[in-house]
Design an enzyme around this catalytic site. Sequence first.
Site, mmCIF file in Angstrom:
data_model
loop_
_atom_site.group_PDB
_atom_site.id
_atom_site.type_symbol
_atom_site.label_atom_id
_atom_site.label_comp_id
_atom_site.label_asym_id
_atom_site.label_seq_id
_atom_site.Cartn_x
_atom_site.Cartn_y
_atom_site.Cartn_z
ATOM 1 N N HIS A 141 -29.081 -11.584 -32.116
ATOM 2 C CA HIS A 141 -29.735 -12.616 -32.926
ATOM 3 C C HIS A 141 -31.245 -12.384 -33.107
ATOM 4 O O HIS A 141 -31.855 -12.990 -33.974
ATOM 5 C CB HIS A 141 -29.555 -13.988 -32.271
ATOM 6 C CG HIS A 141 -28.152 -14.493 -32.312
ATOM 7 N ND1 HIS A 141 -27.097 -13.814 -31.741
ATOM 8 C CD2 HIS A 141 -27.622 -15.633 -32.858
ATOM 9 C CE1 HIS A 141 -25.982 -14.517 -31.924
ATOM 10 N NE2 HIS A 141 -26.282 -15.614 -32.591
ATOM 11 N N ASP A 143 -18.151 -8.555 -32.018
ATOM 12 C CA ASP A 143 -19.196 -9.331 -31.342
ATOM 13 C C ASP A 143 -18.563 -10.635 -30.878
ATOM 14 O O ASP A 143 -17.452 -10.989 -31.292
ATOM 15 C CB ASP A 143 -20.350 -9.616 -32.317
ATOM 16 C CG ASP A 143 -21.435 -10.487 -31.701
ATOM 17 O OD1 ASP A 143 -21.840 -10.213 -30.551
ATOM 18 O OD2 ASP A 143 -21.871 -11.465 -32.345
ATOM 19 N N SER A 144 -19.293 -11.356 -30.044
ATOM 20 C CA SER A 144 -18.821 -12.657 -29.603
ATOM 21 C C SER A 144 -18.764 -13.659 -30.758
ATOM 22 O O SER A 144 -18.055 -14.656 -30.673
ATOM 23 C CB SER A 144 -19.757 -13.191 -28.526
ATOM 24 O OG SER A 144 -21.091 -13.159 -29.001
ATOM 25 N N CYS A 178 -30.624 -8.391 -28.152
ATOM 26 C CA CYS A 178 -29.623 -9.412 -28.471
ATOM 27 C C CYS A 178 -29.432 -9.394 -29.980
ATOM 28 O O CYS A 178 -30.410 -9.232 -30.728
ATOM 29 C CB CYS A 178 -30.104 -10.784 -28.011
ATOM 30 S SG CYS A 178 -28.991 -12.126 -28.494
ATOM 31 N N GLU A 198 -29.096 -19.807 -34.485
ATOM 32 C CA GLU A 198 -27.881 -20.370 -35.104
ATOM 33 C C GLU A 198 -28.121 -21.747 -35.705
ATOM 34 O O GLU A 198 -27.387 -22.171 -36.590
ATOM 35 C CB GLU A 198 -26.729 -20.392 -34.082
ATOM 36 C CG GLU A 198 -26.304 -18.976 -33.750
ATOM 37 C CD GLU A 198 -24.935 -18.853 -33.110
ATOM 38 O OE1 GLU A 198 -24.247 -19.877 -32.910
ATOM 39 O OE2 GLU A 198 -24.556 -17.703 -32.811
ATOM 40 N N CYS A 230 -22.534 -6.167 -29.756
ATOM 41 C CA CYS A 230 -22.948 -7.276 -28.907
ATOM 42 C C CYS A 230 -23.616 -6.658 -27.686
ATOM 43 O O CYS A 230 -23.016 -5.806 -27.019
ATOM 44 C CB CYS A 230 -21.712 -8.073 -28.496
ATOM 45 S SG CYS A 230 -22.039 -9.366 -27.275
HETATM 46 N N1 DGL Z 1 -23.978 -11.362 -29.236
HETATM 47 C C1 DGL Z 1 -24.613 -11.712 -27.987
HETATM 48 C C2 DGL Z 1 -25.518 -10.554 -27.531
HETATM 49 O O1 DGL Z 1 -25.974 -9.738 -28.305
HETATM 50 C C3 DGL Z 1 -25.398 -12.989 -28.108
HETATM 51 C C4 DGL Z 1 -24.541 -14.229 -28.265
HETATM 52 C C5 DGL Z 1 -23.692 -14.524 -27.046
HETATM 53 O O2 DGL Z 1 -24.232 -14.889 -25.986
HETATM 54 O O3 DGL Z 1 -22.484 -14.374 -27.149
HETATM 55 O O4 DGL Z 1 -25.771 -10.430 -26.354
#
Ligand code: DGL
Length: 272
Positions: free
Chosen positions: A187, A15-16, A185, A155, A78
Amino acid sequence: MTLEPPLRRPLGVFDSGVGGLTVLQALRRHMPHRDFIYLGDTARVPYGRKPPEMVVGFANEIADFLNGMGVEGLVVACNTASAVALPSLGERSSVPVWGVIDAGVEAATRATRSGSVGVIGTKGAIGSRAYQRRLESRGIRVWARACPMLVHVVEEGLAESVEAELLVTQYLSGRPEIDTLILGCTHYPLLRRVLQRAVGEEVTLVDSAEVTAEAVRSAFEPPPRSFAQGRVVHFVTGDPAAFAHTAAVIGGVEGEIISLPVTELAAAVAGI
Ligand code: DGL
């Protein structure tokens, strides 16, 4: 790069940043015996507002690194990376690759009775129309909205706050009648309570993390009758302490955290 002791048939998850830990947690619930390598690209987070071609480049590099670590499968935890990079990752990876989008689309298709589904995510994920195209090709009417501020709210540990309520109400305003909402997403599972209150109990929320974990589990043999708990090694391109700190809002990190600066990631991929 070698790990001591070596991992046993690990799955790679990336993931990012910390968000993919929601997917990792779901995977570990379904496959407690498995070892995992998690890579959080925290030096280059967020992906959600970066150009798609840049995210594809990051994702390719990470996939090459994880393939080089000998993973048995790759989970793109992600939504933004899944939305833009899946075709390229499928081509260059020697092991099966799962994104979080197909399982979410599948679950929403099963859940909707009216044929009207909503999806929320980052600018990148919504802008790519990855969810919309898949749902529309199944004859489903789609309402989609980018909700960029929600990642920050989570976050900051404000998932249950007045600020979260206000933003969610604003983002969901003007939606048509829907009976299913995809949390597109990483989060957003943390905002489940606030989102459910905003849309009403009669709307089904689809958590992509959970349904993706189910899809991945079904591709492998079930846990043996007795097993030792699997191990997780986390690689992060940014600061490990900052990763652990931010991850606390997602439920914390279990396992080692190893620093992997972007330059080292690139060098490992190039075999330098
Ligand atoms: N992990 C990203 C997603 O699910 C969200 C956070 C980001 O923008 O990197 O799209």
